[in-house]
Design a protein around this motif. Structure first.
Motif, mmCIF file in Angstrom:
data_model
loop_
_atom_site.group_PDB
_atom_site.id
_atom_site.type_symbol
_atom_site.label_atom_id
_atom_site.label_comp_id
_atom_site.label_asym_id
_atom_site.label_seq_id
_atom_site.Cartn_x
_atom_site.Cartn_y
_atom_site.Cartn_z
ATOM 1 N N ASP A 53 0.564 -1.267 0.067
ATOM 2 C CA ASP A 53 -0.198 0.056 0.090
ATOM 3 C C ASP A 53 0.760 1.446 0.009
ATOM 4 O O ASP A 53 2.247 1.050 0.251
ATOM 5 N N THR A 84 -5.108 3.038 -3.431
ATOM 6 C CA THR A 84 -6.009 4.166 -4.099
ATOM 7 C C THR A 84 -5.338 5.214 -5.047
ATOM 8 O O THR A 84 -6.195 5.736 -5.698
ATOM 9 N N GLU A 85 -4.296 5.414 -4.582
ATOM 10 C CA GLU A 85 -3.518 6.625 -5.225
ATOM 11 C C GLU A 85 -3.475 6.482 -6.856
ATOM 12 O O GLU A 85 -3.185 5.089 -7.083
ATOM 13 N N ASN A 86 -3.397 7.348 -7.535
ATOM 14 C CA ASN A 86 -3.339 7.221 -9.078
ATOM 15 C C ASN A 86 -2.677 8.540 -9.599
ATOM 16 O O ASN A 86 -2.706 8.552 -10.873
ATOM 17 N N GLY A 101 5.329 -2.228 -10.617
ATOM 18 C CA GLY A 101 3.972 -1.880 -11.221
ATOM 19 C C GLY A 101 3.148 -1.389 -10.176
ATOM 20 O O GLY A 101 3.563 -1.038 -8.959
ATOM 21 N N TRP A 102 2.135 -0.879 -10.448
ATOM 22 C CA TRP A 102 1.092 -0.094 -9.942
ATOM 23 C C TRP A 102 -0.478 -0.708 -9.975
ATOM 24 O O TRP A 102 -0.794 -0.845 -11.251
ATOM 25 N N ILE A 103 -1.073 -0.931 -8.767
ATOM 26 C CA ILE A 103 -2.477 -1.414 -8.913
ATOM 27 C C ILE A 103 -3.401 -0.396 -8.150
ATOM 28 O O ILE A 103 -3.025 -0.074 -6.918
ATOM 29 N N VAL A 104 -4.189 -0.080 -8.759
ATOM 30 C CA VAL A 104 -5.308 0.789 -8.216
ATOM 31 C C VAL A 104 -6.330 -0.207 -7.605
ATOM 32 O O VAL A 104 -7.025 -0.718 -8.206
ATOM 33 N N LYS A 105 -6.484 0.054 -6.259
ATOM 34 C CA LYS A 105 -7.471 -0.443 -5.337
ATOM 35 C C LYS A 105 -8.922 -0.287 -6.033
ATOM 36 O O LYS A 105 -9.161 0.943 -6.608
ATOM 37 N N PRO A 106 -9.889 -1.082 -6.016
ATOM 38 C CA PRO A 106 -10.060 -2.458 -5.160
ATOM 39 C C PRO A 106 -9.111 -3.573 -5.915
ATOM 40 O O PRO A 106 -8.952 -3.563 -7.147
ATOM 41 N N PHE A 107 -8.660 -4.423 -5.040
ATOM 42 C CA PHE A 107 -7.879 -5.517 -5.504
ATOM 43 C C PHE A 107 -8.739 -6.611 -6.279
ATOM 44 O O PHE A 107 -9.709 -6.771 -5.756
ATOM 45 N N LYS A 108 -8.258 -6.888 -7.662
ATOM 46 C CA LYS A 108 -9.094 -8.020 -8.221
ATOM 47 C C LYS A 108 -7.946 -9.121 -8.596
ATOM 48 O O LYS A 108 -7.284 -8.921 -9.422
ATOM 49 N N LEU B 229 -11.091 3.561 0.112
ATOM 50 C CA LEU B 229 -11.267 3.290 -1.443
ATOM 51 C C LEU B 229 -12.162 4.229 -1.924
ATOM 52 O O LEU B 229 -11.725 4.783 -3.085
ATOM 53 N N ASN B 236 -8.652 11.042 -6.751
ATOM 54 C CA ASN B 236 -7.997 11.048 -8.011
ATOM 55 C C ASN B 236 -8.923 11.683 -9.097
ATOM 56 O O ASN B 236 -8.211 12.103 -10.104
ATOM 57 N N GLU B 320 -6.137 -3.667 -12.260
ATOM 58 C CA GLU B 320 -5.237 -4.259 -12.969
ATOM 59 C C GLU B 320 -3.711 -3.735 -12.778
ATOM 60 O O GLU B 320 -3.609 -2.476 -12.418
ATOM 61 N N LEU B 321 -2.841 -4.375 -13.131
ATOM 62 C CA LEU B 321 -1.488 -4.282 -12.674
ATOM 63 C C LEU B 321 -0.928 -3.439 -14.073
ATOM 64 O O LEU B 321 -0.898 -3.875 -15.057
ATOM 65 N N GLU B 322 -0.417 -1.973 -13.526
ATOM 66 C CA GLU B 322 0.287 -1.219 -14.673
ATOM 67 C C GLU B 322 1.831 -1.518 -14.564
ATOM 68 O O GLU B 322 2.309 -1.176 -13.442
#
Lengths: 122, 324
Positions: A53, A84-86, A101-108, B229, B236, B320-322
């Motif tokens: 996180d 949650t940051e983007n 890498g970077w994943i924006v929550k929520p987790f899938k 969340l 954002n 998704e993973l960027e």
């Protein structure tokens, strides 16, 4: 000995991500903030991937990522932010710290499982 | 689906005159107000409960447990001084005849014939701020998926946004997170009831182990993650960076537990959304109500509101993973 370290101050996220990874065959360790993450990572050289996180108390995830490289001198572990940051500014800081890498929550889970397997090397 | 850009406010109608009630209902219907009636004898109990009120429409002739008119207004004011009282009088369109000491209790006096003048008063006391439609729509567009990501096999319903002036805390658990940008500064607050949350955890509808349903820290954590969340997505999308000011004001937030009361130091109404989360497969589970309140107490400049623009190239779906 764990393959993946999940670092999040939220027990809900640790449960969610940890359970998913364990059900998919990974061994998982947990840390509650960046400071704890550094301690766990230092103690377990088997960790191949850190899922971390950004906004956490005591030490945020980006600072932790920077310290993994600068203080632990660990340049091999893959770090992926789950947050949650983007903002582009934060992502640039993450890139500079060598995160993968970077994943924006929520987790899938299903969306990232193949990538996680690749990063862990299985 | 309710219109998420039409803001309403609930008002307590303390009046028993049938013909006047019709006029009051008509006024409420055409002015974004939801009138709630109370049986005489229950007024104080209702005011102590959680009703998310914007104001009180009190008849000078209304009696409750022996208190009538101004006497009742005094009691209401003592209990809920944040709620404006609009007094309906018979034949006197103003405060004439009311003791000077009691006049500050009444925000406006009206007769049923002059009820339309309350429109301006409502604008002053309740609808004093305009909220960008894109923001009103966006809040629910963001919040519903966030809720759906943390609860399994549930339905989420949301009521029309509403404004409240009361400061009562709903339920036993609440979270607060700051909202900071160039056009607004304040807080988002989520409030909910512990018992309903426990039921959903026990039913395996969350990521919390059902065995931990009565461990309150896990419930706190669940509401905390939902807050995180929603906050992250709002930030954002809507919150640009804070002005380059070196000094940013703050005021104390005051909580009085015995009165279940929280003050942010501002008289402005709070923008509220109510989400109702129902177990899709088990109708015996009491729905979980989450109240989401926005308190822009530190700064509010909706004329500077804008959505953060992200180019299509930069856009990566959540989850998704960027890769870098």
């Amino acid at each position: 000995m764990a393959q993946i370290l999940v670092v999040d101050d939220s027990s809900t996220v640790r449960n969610e991500v940890g359970d998913f990874l364990q059900k998919n065959g990974f061994t998982v360790a947990m840390a509650i903030d960046g400071r704890d993450g550094l301690v766990k990572l230092k103690a377990d050289p088997a960790i191949k991937l850190v899922v971390c996180d950004v906004n956490m108390p005591n030490m945020d995830g980006l600072t932790m990522a920077e310290k993994v490289r600068s203080e632990l001198n660990n340049s091999t572990v893959s770090i992926v932010m789950l947050t949650t940051e983007n903002s582009p500014v934060m992502k640039e800081r993450g890139k500079a710290a060598g995160i993968k890498g970077w994943i924006v929550k929520p987790f899938k889970g299903d969306a990232v499982l193949p990538s996680f397997k690749k990063l862990v090397g299985i | 689906m309710t219109d998420q850009t039409k803001i309403v406010s609930k008002v307590l109608v303390l009046d028993t005159n049938t013909s006047c009630l019709e006029a009051i209902k008509g006024f409420c219907d055409s002015n974004g107000l939801v009138g709630l009636k109370v049986q005489p004898g229950n007024v104080m109990a209702v005011l102590r409960s959680n009703l998310d009120l914007g104001a009180i429409l009190l008849s000078e002739m209304y009696a409750d447990n022996g208190d009538c008119g101004i006497q009742l207004a005094r009691k209401i004011h003592t209990l809920r001084s944040e709620l404006p009282i609009f007094l309906r009088r018979e034949g006197i369109d103003g405060l004439d005849g009311i003791d000077e000491l009691d006049r500050p209790l009444i925000s406006a006096a009206y007769t049923v014939e002059s009820i339309t003048k309350l429109r301006a008063v409502m604008d002053e006391f309740i609808f004093s701020r305009s909220y960008p439609n894109a923001l009103l729509r966006g809040i629910t567009e963001i919040s519903i998926p966030a809720l759906e990501s943390q609860f399994k096999s549930i339905n989420v319903d949301v009521e029309a946004p509403y404004l409240v002036r009361d400061r009562l805390i709903f339920g036993e658990i609440f979270t607060l997170i700051p909202l900071e940008s160039s056009w607004c500064r304040g807080y988002m607050m989520l409030q909910t009831e512990e018992a309903s949350l426990i039921q959903l955890v026990e039913n395996g509808r969350t990521f919390v182990d059902p065995a931990d349903a009565h461990e309150f820290r896990h419930l706190n954590g669940l509401l905390g993650e939902i807050t995180n969340l929603i906050w992250g997505a709002i930030k954002n999308r809507y919150l640009s960076s804070v002005r380059g000011e070196t000094y940013l004001s703050q005021v104390p937030i005051i909580v009085n537990n015995s009165h279940r009361y929280i003050s942010f130091g501002s008289e402005n109404p709070q923008l509220c959304f109510k989400y109702i989360i129902s177990d899709r497969d088990d109708a015996t589970v009491r729905p979980l109500v989450i109240q989401q309140k926005f308190i822009f107490n530190l700064s509010w400049s909706p004329e500077d509101f804008s959505e953060n623009v992200t180019s299509a190239d930069e856009l990566v779906s959540s989850g998704e993973l960027e890769f870098f």
